[in-house]
Write an enzyme that holds these catalytic residues in place. Structure first.
Site, PDB file in Angstrom:
ATOM      1  N   GLU A 312     -26.610 -39.888  31.832  1.00 41.27           N
ATOM      2  CA  GLU A 312     -26.018 -39.212  30.575  1.00 41.27           C
ATOM      3  C   GLU A 312     -24.692 -38.284  30.860  1.00 41.27           C
ATOM      4  OE1 GLU A 312     -29.547 -37.131  29.107  1.00 41.27           O
ATOM      5  OE2 GLU A 312     -29.871 -39.113  27.726  1.00 41.27           O
ATOM      6  N   ASP A 386     -37.728 -42.807  26.021  1.00 36.73           N
ATOM      7  CA  ASP A 386     -37.816 -40.997  26.199  1.00 36.73           C
ATOM      8  C   ASP A 386     -38.850 -40.338  25.601  1.00 36.73           C
ATOM      9  OD1 ASP A 386     -36.467 -38.816  27.205  1.00 36.73           O
ATOM     10  OD2 ASP A 386     -34.911 -39.002  25.808  1.00 36.73           O
ATOM     11  N   GLU A 414     -40.077 -32.514  22.222  1.00 38.40           N
ATOM     12  CA  GLU A 414     -38.824 -32.621  22.019  1.00 38.40           C
ATOM     13  C   GLU A 414     -38.906 -33.456  20.803  1.00 38.40           C
ATOM     14  OE1 GLU A 414     -36.135 -34.374  24.784  1.00 38.40           O
ATOM     15  OE2 GLU A 414     -34.707 -34.976  23.639  1.00 38.40           O
TER      16      GLU A 414
HETATM   17  C1  BDP Z   1     -33.742 -36.455  27.190  1.00 40.71           C
HETATM   18  C2  BDP Z   1     -33.065 -35.029  26.433  1.00 40.71           C
HETATM   19  C3  BDP Z   1     -32.099 -34.445  27.146  1.00 40.71           C
HETATM   20  C4  BDP Z   1     -32.474 -34.433  28.653  1.00 40.71           C
HETATM   21  C5  BDP Z   1     -32.747 -35.934  29.046  1.00 40.71           C
HETATM   22  C6  BDP Z   1     -33.230 -35.934  30.498  1.00 40.71           C
HETATM   23  O1  BDP Z   1     -32.829 -35.189  25.172  1.00 40.71           O
HETATM   24  O2  BDP Z   1     -31.981 -33.292  26.586  1.00 40.71           O
HETATM   25  O3  BDP Z   1     -31.443 -33.865  29.469  1.00 40.71           O
HETATM   26  O4  BDP Z   1     -33.678 -36.320  28.500  1.00 40.71           O
HETATM   27  O5  BDP Z   1     -34.340 -36.189  30.797  1.00 40.71           O
HETATM   28  O6  BDP Z   1     -34.849 -36.536  26.674  1.00 40.71           O
HETATM   29  O7  BDP Z   1     -32.298 -35.855  31.460  1.00 40.71           O
END
Ligand code: BDP
Length: 721
Positions: A312, A386, A414
């Site tokens: 990401e 996720d 989340e």
């Molecule tokens: C996702 C979240 C994000 C996190 C990412 C992670 O939306 O905020 O940074 O995972 O785990 O679930 O790195």
């Protein structure tokens, strides 16, 4: 002011303030309420069995254990239990590690020491010169502290304390929280206020909260904490911040909690003045070695680094044409001389990879099996997408026998209604831990992979992304405390039943009254299935609104990356709905062991709870209940709403068992949850109905708004984003 008027105002004010203070405190105390035992028979028995405390040793941890046992007993029994010099009087509670015990005491527990590991404990009723005592001992002081908390739990849950013979040890070495806390005190995906860490006042100001945080964690056996966000800021590694981290580490040390930090891969450039962060560059390697030495000089028991790299948009070794092994091993070499570890996250997926996102982490990491240094552990989320309300277990578990894999669960909600919805997550954790990977034949459960038993690993770990903030009650929702608690209990022993954990938590947090325990426990146990039903039934996933993930957004299709769009995941069209991950589709099923793949691959055999995760199914397909897929989907959404309704009904009958403030808080939150469950049902069904073109079954309530209305809802300031 005349006196009666003054008194009158005072009285009014005290009505306003008193209950607030009382309950604020109760919320704050978590499961360590230590309220006086209500049942008088039990209370008298405890009283008669504990006359005094004989504590051996004087380390900080033993001091902590003494403080805790005195605090606990004075609350539970109702008066102070004093320290005694010897065991001349009967019914002493003896605390001390193995080496502090004299031969007469040791004789009683010789064989028990073979049953525990370094963090385990023994609680045993023993006889010394014909006098009975209770001994709490362990190989180490931290084991003694764990024993103390578990002894207090016996009392908190009103169990008998005659003839005790308990031995217990954690099955997983590293049991930690991951805080996604930023240096400005915002918390990524945090729904309980701001970060606990007051960076501005540290290192000199030690908030009582840090101590209570450590107590709560130690009480459930958590022994590590990553205090900053995986989306890391390199500044945490500068002397200015390390001094503050050192102060926190000092607070946590007596409680057996090690501090870990996230390492931003580009830190050598950002704070080190280097031109590159290439892991093969000699200056870069050296920078990390010196950084590690600097950290260990301050924090000799520093745990190590957690790294999110090339994920990401975060920097990583791939920026320099290197791979995950190169990056992880370089950091591992830096901390190895000090006994540190590197937790390298496997949460990777790329917008440039056209493959199914669910397959990408496995494809990228499995070929590296056996190449990581032995102080690297790869941290894998429970599912391949996720932290969804339900995901099949991640195919990486069992697929990298030469590499220790660490579980990453999310405690913060989340994708599960933030801190507004009552969802008891240990149910979800247990489902994943019990899943059979078949990697070494039947019974190779995820729990056995992560605790190291299947592949004989020395290091093992489990992390929970914390749901803690500076709200008075720590977690936003009073019941979200149970998720922190339950995570800790499962981290200690991943084979426990989430039902037992729920019951313990309720007894310790609220009341031992059976009339309360039974219905509320049932409500908790059902809550996870309820959220699946009203958000993502039958294997649907990632259809939350974009960015903040609050509320439904199955229509979202305009994000820059295809795999951020809900439409990518549900693939609804006039023919049907679901992501074909079977042989005829992305073939993600092939990443599982053949025994598992066979089940997931076959529509007829695939568990219905995972159906749309693995298959694109026609709207008219008949499910086991004889209903079409469309009808079943609609009925599931309705069932979710009904479940929340009955959670409300249950709670409304509980007023007499809990304090007013917590009762009201939960009541209001359940009302919101009910509203939002209906919102989910209506928005999703209206949206999917455009494709199915079918009527809703009779027992499904008619939507109260139009699809356009639901689509128009915007939440620019949703928390945690
Ligand atoms: C996702 C979240 C994000 C996190 C990412 C992670 O939306 O905020 O940074 O995972 O785990 O679930 O790195």
């Amino acid at each position: 002011m005349n006196q009666p008027l003054f008194l009158y105002i005072l009285l009014q004010l005290s009505f306003l303030i008193a209950p607030f203070n009382m309950s604020a405190q109760e919320d704050y105390k978590l499961w360590l309420q230590y309220k006086k035992v209500q049942d008088t028979k039990i209370a008298t028995n405890y009283h008669s069995k504990i006359n005094g405390i004989v504590a051996l040793g004087n380390s900080e941890t033993i001091q902590t254990a003494i403080k805790e046992i005195q605090l606990g007993l004075s609350g539970l029994i109702g008066h102070q239990i004093t320290l005694q010099k010897n065991t001349n009087t009967e019914n002493m509670l003896i605390l001390g590690n193995q080496s502090s015990l004299d031969e007469a005491v040791l004789k009683n527990v010789k064989s028990e020491f073979d049953l525990i590991n370094n963090e385990g404990y023994i609680i045993k009723t023993i006889q010394l010169k014909n006098k009975k005592h209770i001994l709490i001992t362990a190989k180490t002081d931290i084991g003694v502290l764990y024993g103390v908390f578990n002894f207090l739990k016996l009392l908190q849950t009103n169990q008998q304390i005659e003839n005790l013979a308990i031995t217990d040890s954690p099955r997983i070495n590293i049991r930690m929280l991951n805080h996604w806390d930023n240096l400005d005190r915002t918390v990524e995906r945090g729904y309980a206020g701001f970060s606990l860490w007051n960076w501005q006042k540290l290192p000199d100001f030690i908030d009582q909260r840090y101590i209570d945080y450590a107590r709560a964690n130690a009480s459930i056996g958590i022994n590590g904490t990553v205090i900053n966000n995986v989306n890391a800021n390199a500044l945490i590694l500068t002397p200015q911040y390390l001094e503050k981290v050192e102060a926190l580490a000092k607070v946590f040390r007596p409680y057996g909690i090690k501090v870990y930090l996230t390492a931003r891969f580009s830190a050598p450039i950002e704070i080190g003045g280097l031109k590159t962060a290439d892991p093969f560059d000699a200056a870069v390697k050296n920078w990390w070695k010196e950084k590690a030495a600097e950290i260990y000089a301050r924090i000799p028991d520093f745990g190590g680094f957690l790294v999110k790299a090339n994920s990401e948009g975060q920097p990583g070794p791939q920026n320099y044409g290197r791979n995950h092994v190169d990056g992880a091993n370089m950091l591992a070499d830096a901390v190895a001389p000090f006994g540190g570890i590197v937790m390298w996250r496997a949460f990777v997926y790329s917008e440039h990879d056209v493959n199914d996102r669910a397959k990408q982490a496995y494809s990228e990491f499995v070929p590296y099996d056996g190449q990581f240094r032995n102080n690297v552990i790869v941290q894998v989320k429970n599912g391949a997408i996720d932290f969804q309300p339900r995901e099949p277990f991640h195919p990486m578990f069992g697929a990298m026998p030469k590499t220790p894999l660490m579980m990453e669960f999310q405690i913060t909600q989340e994708y599960l209604g933030f801190s507004t919805h009552l969802v008891y997550l240990p149910k979800l954790y247990q489902e994943v831990l019990e899943s059979d990977t078949y990697s070494k034949g039947k019974g190779s459960t995820v729990a056995k992979i992560i605790d190291g038993t299947v592949d004989n690993h020395k290091i093992s770990g489990i992390a929970g992304v914390a749901n803690i903030g500076n709200d008075i009650n720590w977690t936003g929702h009073p019941f979200a405390q149970a998720n922190w608690y339950g995570f800790g209990r499962l981290a200690w022993n991943p084979y426990q039943d989430s039902e037992t954990i729920a019951e313990d938590w309720l007894r310790m947090t609220f009341s031992n009254d059976e009339k309360f325990i039974k219905p509320v426990k049932e409500m908790m146990l059902e809550s996870r299935e309820a959220v699946v039903n009203y958000m993502t039934p039958l294997g649907l996933h990632h259809i939350m609104d974009t960015g903040h993930h609050y509320g439904p957004g199955p229509w979202v299709s305009n994000l820059s990356r295809p795999d951020w769009n809900p439409t990518y995941y549900h693939k609804a069209d006039t023919k049907g709905i679901g992501f074909d991950r079977s042989k005829t589709g992305s073939n993600a099923t092939a990443q599982y062991s053949p025994e598992v793949a066979k089940i997931f691959d076959d529509v007829a055999n695939c568990p219905e709870k995972d159906l749309l995760w693995f298959h694109h199914i026609s709207w008219d397909y008949k499910l086991k209940n004889g209903e079409t897929l469309w009808n079943s989907l609609a009925l599931k959404y309705q069932e979710g709403v009904n479940q929340v309704e009955s959670m409300n009904t249950t709670w409304n009958k509980m007023e007499q068992y809990v304090d007013q403030v917590r009762f009201k808080e939960v009541q209001m939150l359940l009302n919101i949850q009910h509203k939002e469950a209906k919102w989910w049902r209506d928005a999703c069904l209206l949206y999917f109905q455009q494709y199915s073109g079918k009527e809703l079954p009779k027992s499904v309530e008619k939507p109260t708004q139009t699809l356009n209305y639901f689509k128009s809802l915007k939440f620019p300031f949703a928390p945690g984003n």
